[in-house]
Design an enzyme around this catalytic site. Structure first.
Site, PDB file in Angstrom:
ATOM      1  N   GLU A  90      -3.217  -0.208   8.242  1.00 62.53           N
ATOM      2  CA  GLU A  90      -2.167   0.310   9.083  1.00 62.53           C
ATOM      3  C   GLU A  90      -2.202  -0.243  10.365  1.00 62.53           C
ATOM      4  O   GLU A  90      -3.350  -0.328  11.176  1.00 62.53           O
ATOM      5  CB  GLU A  90      -2.017   1.793   9.045  1.00 62.53           C
ATOM      6  CG  GLU A  90      -1.500   2.427   7.998  1.00 62.53           C
ATOM      7  CD  GLU A  90      -1.274   3.946   8.132  1.00 62.53           C
ATOM      8  OE1 GLU A  90      -0.889   4.429   9.095  1.00 62.53           O
ATOM      9  OE2 GLU A  90      -1.503   4.709   7.199  1.00 62.53           O
ATOM     10  N   ASN A 104      -7.125   1.788  10.170  1.00 62.00           N
ATOM     11  CA  ASN A 104      -5.793   1.967  11.055  1.00 62.00           C
ATOM     12  C   ASN A 104      -6.114   1.927  12.242  1.00 62.00           C
ATOM     13  O   ASN A 104      -7.080   2.561  12.704  1.00 62.00           O
ATOM     14  CB  ASN A 104      -5.071   3.627  10.293  1.00 62.00           C
ATOM     15  CG  ASN A 104      -4.840   3.253   8.907  1.00 62.00           C
ATOM     16  OD1 ASN A 104      -4.812   2.374   8.329  1.00 62.00           O
ATOM     17  ND2 ASN A 104      -4.178   4.568   8.613  1.00 62.00           N
ATOM     18  N   HIS A 110      -2.746  10.958   1.017  1.00 61.42           N
ATOM     19  CA  HIS A 110      -2.424  10.663   2.203  1.00 61.42           C
ATOM     20  C   HIS A 110      -1.608  12.061   2.509  1.00 61.42           C
ATOM     21  O   HIS A 110      -0.302  12.061   2.908  1.00 61.42           O
ATOM     22  CB  HIS A 110      -1.276   9.448   2.259  1.00 61.42           C
ATOM     23  CG  HIS A 110      -1.011   8.967   3.793  1.00 61.42           C
ATOM     24  ND1 HIS A 110      -1.093   7.532   3.832  1.00 61.42           N
ATOM     25  CD2 HIS A 110      -0.557   9.443   4.678  1.00 61.42           C
ATOM     26  CE1 HIS A 110      -0.699   7.187   5.113  1.00 61.42           C
ATOM     27  NE2 HIS A 110      -0.377   8.382   5.833  1.00 61.42           N
ATOM     28  N   TYR A 112      -3.879   1.852  16.122  1.00 58.01           N
ATOM     29  CA  TYR A 112      -2.855   2.263  16.803  1.00 58.01           C
ATOM     30  C   TYR A 112      -3.057   1.973  18.152  1.00 58.01           C
ATOM     31  O   TYR A 112      -2.276   1.533  19.001  1.00 58.01           O
ATOM     32  CB  TYR A 112      -2.159   3.508  16.623  1.00 58.01           C
ATOM     33  CG  TYR A 112      -1.505   3.566  15.199  1.00 58.01           C
ATOM     34  CD1 TYR A 112      -0.232   3.021  15.024  1.00 58.01           C
ATOM     35  CD2 TYR A 112      -2.143   4.036  14.140  1.00 58.01           C
ATOM     36  CE1 TYR A 112       0.177   3.087  13.844  1.00 58.01           C
ATOM     37  CE2 TYR A 112      -1.425   3.914  12.744  1.00 58.01           C
ATOM     38  CZ  TYR A 112      -0.423   3.498  12.694  1.00 58.01           C
ATOM     39  OH  TYR A 112       0.118   3.291  11.459  1.00 58.01           O
ATOM     40  N   GLU A 146      -7.071   8.361   6.528  1.00 56.09           N
ATOM     41  CA  GLU A 146      -7.539   9.398   7.976  1.00 56.09           C
ATOM     42  C   GLU A 146      -7.887  10.756   7.796  1.00 56.09           C
ATOM     43  O   GLU A 146      -7.064  11.603   8.116  1.00 56.09           O
ATOM     44  CB  GLU A 146      -6.319   9.126   8.763  1.00 56.09           C
ATOM     45  CG  GLU A 146      -5.732   7.759   9.036  1.00 56.09           C
ATOM     46  CD  GLU A 146      -4.549   7.803   9.977  1.00 56.09           C
ATOM     47  OE1 GLU A 146      -4.210   8.821  10.455  1.00 56.09           O
ATOM     48  OE2 GLU A 146      -4.090   6.550  10.461  1.00 56.09           O
ATOM     49  N   ARG A 190       0.952  -1.167   0.193  1.00 56.76           N
ATOM     50  CA  ARG A 190      -0.077  -0.108   0.068  1.00 56.76           C
ATOM     51  C   ARG A 190       0.830   1.463   0.229  1.00 56.76           C
ATOM     52  O   ARG A 190       1.661   1.604   0.756  1.00 56.76           O
ATOM     53  CB  ARG A 190      -0.822   0.070   1.273  1.00 56.76           C
ATOM     54  CG  ARG A 190      -1.638   1.193   1.517  1.00 56.76           C
ATOM     55  CD  ARG A 190      -2.728   1.125   2.720  1.00 56.76           C
ATOM     56  NE  ARG A 190      -3.297   2.656   2.824  1.00 56.76           N
ATOM     57  CZ  ARG A 190      -3.079   3.218   3.863  1.00 56.76           C
ATOM     58  NH1 ARG A 190      -2.346   3.041   4.797  1.00 56.76           N
ATOM     59  NH2 ARG A 190      -3.561   4.530   3.914  1.00 56.76           N
TER      60      ARG A 190
HETATM   61  C1  BGC Z   1      -0.601   7.583   9.292  1.00 56.95           C
HETATM   62  C2  BGC Z   1       0.759   7.391   9.241  1.00 56.95           C
HETATM   63  C3  BGC Z   1       1.513   7.702  10.188  1.00 56.95           C
HETATM   64  C4  BGC Z   1       1.221   6.865  11.295  1.00 56.95           C
HETATM   65  C5  BGC Z   1       2.124   6.775  12.671  1.00 56.95           C
HETATM   66  C6  BGC Z   1      -1.167   7.173  10.636  1.00 56.95           C
HETATM   67  O1  BGC Z   1      -1.824   8.298  11.276  1.00 56.95           O
HETATM   68  O2  BGC Z   1      -1.618   7.277   8.396  1.00 56.95           O
HETATM   69  O3  BGC Z   1       1.162   8.338   8.000  1.00 56.95           O
HETATM   70  O4  BGC Z   1       2.775   7.858  10.108  1.00 56.95           O
HETATM   71  O5  BGC Z   1      -0.228   6.949  11.680  1.00 56.95           O
HETATM   72  O6  BGC Z   1       1.752   8.093  13.302  1.00 56.95           O
END
Ligand code: BGC
Length: 451
Positions: free
Chosen positions: A358, A291, A120, A293, A165, A77
């Protein structure tokens, strides 16, 4: 036979983004994006870093594709850069498109499926000067740019992501000003939310019109939002509305959420929503990109933050940590939140396939004797893949996983100080060193699962 096996046809990938890895910011007619401009603002980016040298992917893409192949990735991607394809947001630049054509053909020659993200975060600076995402016309300019990319690559690329995002583009870019274009206007941020979603819908139409077989989707950064105590529920509802539902509900359910519209009415959000727009932004998608995290644990502090904030209408929200392990970004590691999120999406739309577009972590990696022992990242990725597997076992239709990121890269306002790659990049020499996590991921892919 591995213990946790993934479904047949699962996409095992890694992701990058144009501004974060390409470098060559003035090559072949490219002009400034809003990030080139923000990097020149003293203090905006750690160490005054910029898009140069990036990971020099623009010139090293062939060896990077070989590296992907050696790891066994079957999907990559990446994003196309608007200021390469239509410099200054104006006429098409064939040389910019040539680069992406070379990259796509190289991927296909190596048996790797290209996944293109059209946006992006690198809006042409010339369009920002005309109002950027706060201006409705930008959505239509985006559709023109998308048409240029689709015309060139729609015959070969079958997986398209309109936006990455939009929450970050709108709120970090226009409300709190930590990201480009560095503006601090709540009204502009809310205008940007709607115009980004409009751009998404228009781009879905372009994708359908140019590549009938193509799969079209959007990538959202979704967070499970948890009220710590019952008295935090109201502010947590507002945070969830801003972070998740204002973007997700049009895609999943064909409307903006009523409660969020009411929350944002004093800030003028609905002024920007014209007749027919909701139908456009709710165009049918073929998949949702997620995505992930971490989650957001929310308390109501009772005290509004002073200064600019992304939490418009939820200014008393605070996000305390729970004492979990932290990544180098200071983010808590919460893999089970990914299972919860995927199951929530599945309950809402059992018919809609999901891809993890992601997931990853920054750690302060060092090369020692030609190796990078990033056991914390291996643990992070393994725990999150187990979380994905748990959701699949309970019925979620998850069809792929892209780790963030293939390469260490420009981490936005953090510059090159944070390293997310499974491959280490020495920016002085551009030497690539696959970290232990890359070798581990290669084994997962070969086994089609985790032991
Ligand atoms: C984004 C990336 C970023 C990653 C880590 C996401 O919010 O799509 O571009 O590097 O998180 O912060």
């Amino acid at each position: 036979m591995s213990v946790l096996s993934f479904p047949p046809g699962f996409h095992w990938g890694a992701a990058t983004a144009s501004f974060q890895v390409e470098g060559s910011t003035t090559a072949d007619g490219r002009t400034d994006s809003i990030w080139d401009a923000l990097c020149r603002v003293p203090g905006a980016v750690v160490n005054g870093d910029s898009g140069e040298p990036g990971a020099d992917h623009y010139r090293r893409y062939r060896s990077d594709v070989e590296l992907m192949k050696s790891l066994g990735l079957n999907a990559y991607r990446f994003s196309t850069a608007w200021p390469r394809v239509r410099p200054d947001g104006g006429a098409e630049n064939p040389k910019g498109l040539d680069f992406y054509e070379r990259l796509v053909d190289c991927l296909l020659d190596n048996g790797i499926t290209p996944w293109i993200t059209l946006y992006h975060w690198d809006l042409p600076q010339a369009l920002e000067a005309e109002g950027g995402w706060a201006d409705r016309d930008t959505a239509f300019r985006f559709a023109d740019y998308a048409a240029s990319v689709l015309d060139r690559l729609g015959d070969r690329v079958h997986h398209w992501i309109t936006l990455n995002e939009p929450w970050c583009s709108a709120f970090l870019g226009y409300a709190v000003g930590r990201h480009a274009p560095g503006r601090t206007s709540p009204r502009a941020a809310l205008a940007a939310v709607h115009h980004l979603m409009l751009a998404h819908g228009l781009a879905v139409d372009v994708i359908r019109g140019s590549a009938a077989q193509a799969q079209a989707g959007i990538t959202l950064n979704l967070f499970p939002v948890v009220a710590v105590q019952p008295q935090d529920a109201e502010v947590a509802r507002r945070v969830d509305g801003l972070q998740n539902r204002i973007f997700l509900d049009p895609v999943l359910h064909g409307r903006y959420p009523e409660d969020v519209l009411a929350d944002l009415a004093p800030h003028g959000f609905t002024d920007y929503v014209l007749d027919g727009d909701v139908a456009t932004i709710s165009r049918t998608v073929d998949f949702l990109g997620v995505n992930y995290y971490r989650d957001l644990q929310v308390i109501d502090s009772g005290v509004p933050v002073t200064g600019p904030t992304e939490w418009i209408g939820a200014e008393t929200a605070r996000f305390p940590a729970r004492g979990r392990p932290l990544t180098d970004m200071g983010w808590e590691v919460v893999p089970e939140g990914l299972t919860d999120l995927l199951l929530s999406l599945h309950r809402q739309r059992p018919d809609l396939p999901v891809y993890i577009t992601e997931n990853g972590a920054a750690y302060a990696d060092e090369v020692v004797d030609g190796q990078v022992h990033d056991s914390d990242r291996v643990e992070f990725l393994a725990a999150h893949l187990r979380a994905v597997h748990a959701a699949i076992s309970e019925g979620a239709d998850v069809r792929g996983y892209f780790c963030w990121s293939l390469l260490d890269n420009f981490e936005w306002a953090e510059g090159y100080a944070k390293r997310f790659g499974i491959v280490h990049v020495d920016y002085a020499t551009q030497r690539r060193t696959p970290k232990d996590s890359a070798h581990w991921y290669a084994r997962v892919i070969a086994d089609h699962g985790l032991g």
